[in-house]
Design an enzyme around this catalytic site. Structure first.
Site, PDB file in Angstrom:
ATOM      1  N   SER A 334       0.813  -1.215   0.000  1.00  0.00           N
ATOM      2  CA  SER A 334       0.000   0.000   0.000  1.00  0.00           C
ATOM      3  C   SER A 334       0.845   1.262   0.000  1.00  0.00           C
ATOM      4  CB  SER A 334      -0.915   0.010   1.231  1.00  0.00           C
ATOM      5  OG  SER A 334      -1.664   1.207   1.294  1.00  0.00           O
ATOM      6  N   ASP A 335       0.354   2.282  -0.718  1.00  0.00           N
ATOM      7  CA  ASP A 335       0.891   3.629  -0.569  1.00  0.00           C
ATOM      8  C   ASP A 335       0.647   4.093   0.861  1.00  0.00           C
ATOM      9  OD1 ASP A 335       1.828   4.135  -3.133  1.00  0.00           O
ATOM     10  OD2 ASP A 335      -0.139   4.748  -3.852  1.00  0.00           O
ATOM     11  N   LYS A 336       1.405   5.091   1.272  1.00  0.00           N
ATOM     12  CA  LYS A 336       1.177   5.681   2.592  1.00  0.00           C
ATOM     13  C   LYS A 336       0.219   6.857   2.499  1.00  0.00           C
ATOM     14  CE  LYS A 336       4.080   8.640   4.385  1.00  0.00           C
ATOM     15  NZ  LYS A 336       3.236   9.842   4.666  1.00  0.00           N
ATOM     16  N   LYS A 617       8.031  -0.496  -7.675  1.00  0.00           N
ATOM     17  CA  LYS A 617       6.863  -1.312  -7.355  1.00  0.00           C
ATOM     18  C   LYS A 617       6.776  -2.537  -8.256  1.00  0.00           C
ATOM     19  CE  LYS A 617       3.770   2.149  -5.330  1.00  0.00           C
ATOM     20  NZ  LYS A 617       2.427   2.748  -5.396  1.00  0.00           N
TER      21      LYS A 617
END
Length: 899
Positions: A334-336, A617
């Site tokens: 997940s992105d932050k 990614k």
């Protein structure tokens, strides 16, 4: 774009402005004329990304016949037509068409949902045409146009900048950098990385502050965004675990059916005295009985219901099988920013020489308390240095914070500056309407902003910026008892303390000047600066995301955080959210040089990845998949698209995500919230469980029917069911009671067990046993009943009608067994699924119709039954229910012993 003239390709960032103007035959001041712009639109085409050619509706519909089970059905239909049994042919064809229609319409709904998202992203652009600034659709922007950029604008095409007044552009959709990029006009070297091309602005990015102008040098597919769109074709589409399993399952059933049918025909032809046409119809009946032709429709409906449920929880699914894939995910990357955190910068600490203050409240809403030693303070009355610090942050600021029409607080300008304004408002300080007389805008070279104001009948220069820059300038510091000598070591320790907690640190200072000063520049603050204090700013975690991560851990799912932030910030946020141990982090620079084999180990060892670019990614996804891990990957930027397409489940952000990212994904988050991903995983597990229950319920029907026909051929008795009656049984149970299982609630332990093995077959050993057991139970009981009735002199039509009713009613009782694979049917939630009782009532209406409506008697070869004849189906149905419940109780006892 293929039909239009090729766009000129240059390394535009390396050219002087005069050369850019000359090559594109435009004018910086006047722009293109309307005639020239119109002509170029015809030459180069509209400014939009090339889109894949859409499949025609007919092709999409026909694809739903591309299934081996449907092929077997269609062959059976052809044989019945050849033999002159046209009613059977029509019914079989209708079954195949109904299956195709269900799948087609469900896919169409998903496509419409995505198109509705795209419609929300309409884009306008301000361009200079014939010396006037006009607003036009972004698709009508063309090469050589001069585009005007203001705060909040989306860049409509790739631009070579010709003006940049404190211009900052948020380029994370393209580069992954969370900080806005500062822009200038200097020519750059040819090998300058994309993220460092300060004299360029790229389509899909957003102006965060300042103003500028740029000449359009690339449109549509020739933009940087378009280049990445073309890269997408190099990433192969993955088949979901469910599609792999159902394809294998379908082939197994088809091969088994053909072999058994051939063996049965051979036995009947050579060893029994059957008429060939009658025997062939019996074998077709066997094929129709063995094939769960309703299963594709049931599968589509179960997945479609899941899609609708997820949409209610802000997860838009783009293709049906991905719903189930979520249930087998074991790693979520997940992105932050905005996903795990709120994407709303918040001041949590304020530090002056004599005190440290905590500030409650999150986001840009001015609600919260300022506390010293855990006690609220009145900043205006008792904290003069803090008051001066907050005033400095408030006045030396270019942002604004306001409440929108939905009642939500938002910032216009830099998020960090918005957080400082909110901190000032929480202090409830009076608005003194202090006028800013002059300003030095923030400059990356100097790393600070300065503002000249009048305070207490004197002029003061307020300074806000990077703490290390202000520390180098300071000569004194402000304390409760006045201005004292500057203690550099104290402040360096405070800066390190805030940074180690994952906070971004901003410093404030001031300098008093003569009242005659009306303008300022950098030379005015080279000396005599008094340091005020620090603010610690953080993007706070979402409370619901923290809970969701905890739920994921309980479900055996590992959450990995991938962020462009610094390592210390990433570790701190990760620890606060329950990701990682707060000490282990791997950075993008390490990922850049690490070998694939080492990365396979690292990706399982580390949960926090910092200072990463979207390009990393894709490598992380490949490393996870090399470990045979089913992974989900989130993203919003264009560069994220290849990784999302490669992942087993690509998850795009619905709010800040680009069109390219959404097109590459299987799921779009309407709220950009990690909680939604966890909800989707939960829904995926529910769907898979219900799918398994449906198979466990459906296949015994096919098994019982097949057993009846095989036994009839072996023993040379009357065929208990005709092919058309078999189709009726299969479809009526599929569209009624089978469908009810799709609405079963999630199993109580579903999010407490580890993700299932993606290689686990649809039919495990226990499932095969259970299907055979119930098939023999229903089929054997029905066969005995059929032989008994035939011997008692009951007519052939009545025997077949009672046989048909027996199989259907037994399945209704068996449905109650299947609501839980191993659990007790008489549990507390027996009445929780109201749909079961509704569809059971509908089924009885249909069964009454086929028994007592003359038209249906003629079509299906059934007879009207006497009331006492109905007891046979119910006797067997009740017996099946209790015998299966006893078997489940025995299995539960065995499970307990194994533990």
């Amino acid at each position: 774009m293929d039909k239009n003239q090729e766009q000129p390709v240059e390394a535009w960032h390396t050219l002087a402005l005069n050369d850019v103007v000359g090559k594109l035959e435009t004018d910086i001041a006047d722009g293109l004329s309307e005639e020239a712009a119109s002509q170029r639109l015809k030459e180069y085409g509209p400014n939009e990304l090339p889109s894949k050619k859409k499949e025609s509706k007919i092709i999409r519909f026909l694809k739903y016949f591309h299934d081996i089970l449907i092929y077997v059905l269609l062959v059976a239909a052809a044989i019945t037509a050849f033999l002159g049994h046209y009613t059977d042919t029509i019914v079989i064809a209708i079954v195949a068409v109904v299956n195709a229609c269900i799948g087609y319409f469900q896919e169409s709904k998903a496509l419409e949902a995505l198109e509705s998202i795209k419609g929300m992203l309409s884009l306008k652009a301000k361009v200079i045409r014939s010396s006037s600034t006009v607003e036009t659709d972004a698709r009508d922007v063309t090469l050589g146009d001069v585009v005007v950029l203001d705060p909040g604008d989306k860049v409509p095409a790739d631009l070579r900048l010709v003006k940049a007044n404190n211009l900052k552009i948020e380029e994370s959709p393209l580069t992954g950098e969370s900080e806005s990029a500062e822009k200038g006009l200097d020519t750059l070297a040819e090998d300058t990385p994309l993220g460092d091309r300060a004299n360029m602005a790229f389509t899909g990015t957003t102006v965060s502050s300042g103003r500028g102008r740029g000449i359009v040098v690339g449109i549509g597919g020739n933009t940087e965004l378009g280049k990445i769109n073309r890269m997408m074709s190099e990433v192969e589409d993955l088949t979901t675990p469910l599609l792999r399993q159902t394809a294998k399952f379908g082939k197994t059933i088809a091969v088994f059916t053909i072999l058994v049918a051939a063996a049965t025909f051979a036995f009947g032809f050579f060893l029994r005295d059957y008429d060939p046409d009658e025997l062939l119809m019996s074998v077709i009946g066997l094929a129709v009985a063995a094939i769960p032709e309703g299963l594709p429709a049931i599968l589509s409906i179960i997945l479609a219901i899941g899609v609708q449920n997820m949409a209610k929880r802000n997860a838009i699914i783009r293709n049906l099988p991905s719903v189930e894939t979520l249930g087998s995910v074991s790693v979520i990357c997940s992105d932050k920013t905005g996903t795990l955190t709120r994407n709303e910068m918040t001041v949590q600490r304020a530090v002056v020489r004599d005190a440290t203050y905590t500030i409650s409240g999150i986001g840009y809403s001015p609600e919260g308390e300022i506390c010293r030693d855990e006690k609220p303070v009145d900043v205006n009355q008792s904290e003069p240095v803090l008051k001066q610090l907050l005033q400095c942050f408030y006045l030396c600021n270019d942002a604004s914070v306001s409440k929108n029409e939905n009642g939500e607080w938002s910032v216009k300008g830099a998020p960090t500056e918005g957080a400082l304004i909110t901190a000032y408002q929480k202090a409830s300080l009076p608005d003194d309407n202090i006028e800013r007389k002059a300003t030095i805008p923030f400059d990356s070279e100097y790393k600070y902003m300065a503002t000249l104001v009048e305070q207490d009948d004197s002029h003061v220069i307020l300074i806000k910026g990077a703490p290390d820059r202000l520390l180098a300038m300071a000569e004194k510091e402000k304390r409760d008892d006045g201005e004292k000598e500057f203690d550099s070591k104290f402040w360096e320790e405070k800066i390190s303390e805030l940074a180690s907690n994952g906070q971004r640190v901003i410093g404030a200072a001031y300098k008093k000047v003569d009242k005659s000063v009306s303008d300022i520049d950098h030379s005015d603050i080279e000396q005599g600066v008094v340091f005020l204090g620090l603010a610690g700013i953080i993007d706070p975690p979402r409370d619901e995301a923290v809970k969701a991560i905890r739920s994921c851990k309980e479900a055996g799912i590992t959450v990995k955080m991938i962020t462009g932030d610094h390592a210390d910030t990433a570790k701190s946020i990760g620890k606060e959210m329950g990701i990682g141990d707060g000490s282990k982090v791997i950075q993008g620079k390490d990922l850049q040089v690490i070998e694939d084999d080492e990365l396979k180990k690292a990706v399982t060892e580390y949960d926090v990845f910092a200072r990463t670019s979207p390009e990393h990614k894709l490598r992380l996804v490949e490393a996870l998949q090399a470990n045979n891990i089913i992974c989900a990957m989130t993203g919003d930027g264009v560069n994220d698209a290849p990784a999302l397409k490669k992942a087993d489940v690509g998850i795009a952000m619905g709010i800040k995500g680009t069109d390219v990212t959404k097109d590459a994904s299987e799921m779009v988050l309407a709220d950009d919230n990690f909680r939604t991903i966890a909800d989707a995983v939960e829904e995926g597990r529910r769907i898979y469980d219900n799918l398994k229950k449906t198979i466990l319920f459906t296949l015994p029907t096919n098994g019982a029917e097949s057993l009846l026909i095989i036994a009839s051929v072996l023993f040379g008795t009357m065929m208990p069911l005709t092919p058309i009656q078999i189709l009726w049984v299969n479809m009526v149970t599929s569209v009624t009671v089978s469908l009810a299982l799709a609405f079963e609630a999630i199993e109580k332990n579903a999010m407490k067990r580890p993700p299932r093995d993606p290689d686990e077959p649809l039919l495990t050993g226990y499932f095969i046993w259970r299907i055979l057991f119930v098939s023999v139970l229903i089929g054997g009981g029905t066969l005995y009943l059929s032989v008994y009735l035939e011997g008692a002199g009951v007519s052939e039509e009545e025997v077949r009608t009672i046989t048909l009713q027996t199989i259907v009613i037994s399945q209704v009782f068996h449905l109650l067994n299947c609501r839980s694979i191993r659990g007790n049917a008489f549990s507390d939630d027996f009445f929780s699924n109201k749909v079961i009782f509704v569809v059971a009532a509908l089924l009885f209406v249909l069964q009454f119709s086929i028994t007592y409506v003359p038209f249906m008697n003629n079509v299906f070869g059934t007879a009207q039954l006497e009331v006492e004849q109905w007891r046979y189906p119910y006797y067997l149905g009740i017996a099946v229910f209790f015998v299966v419940e006893i078997e489940k109780a025995i299995m539960r006892a065995i499970d307990r012993r194994r533990k």
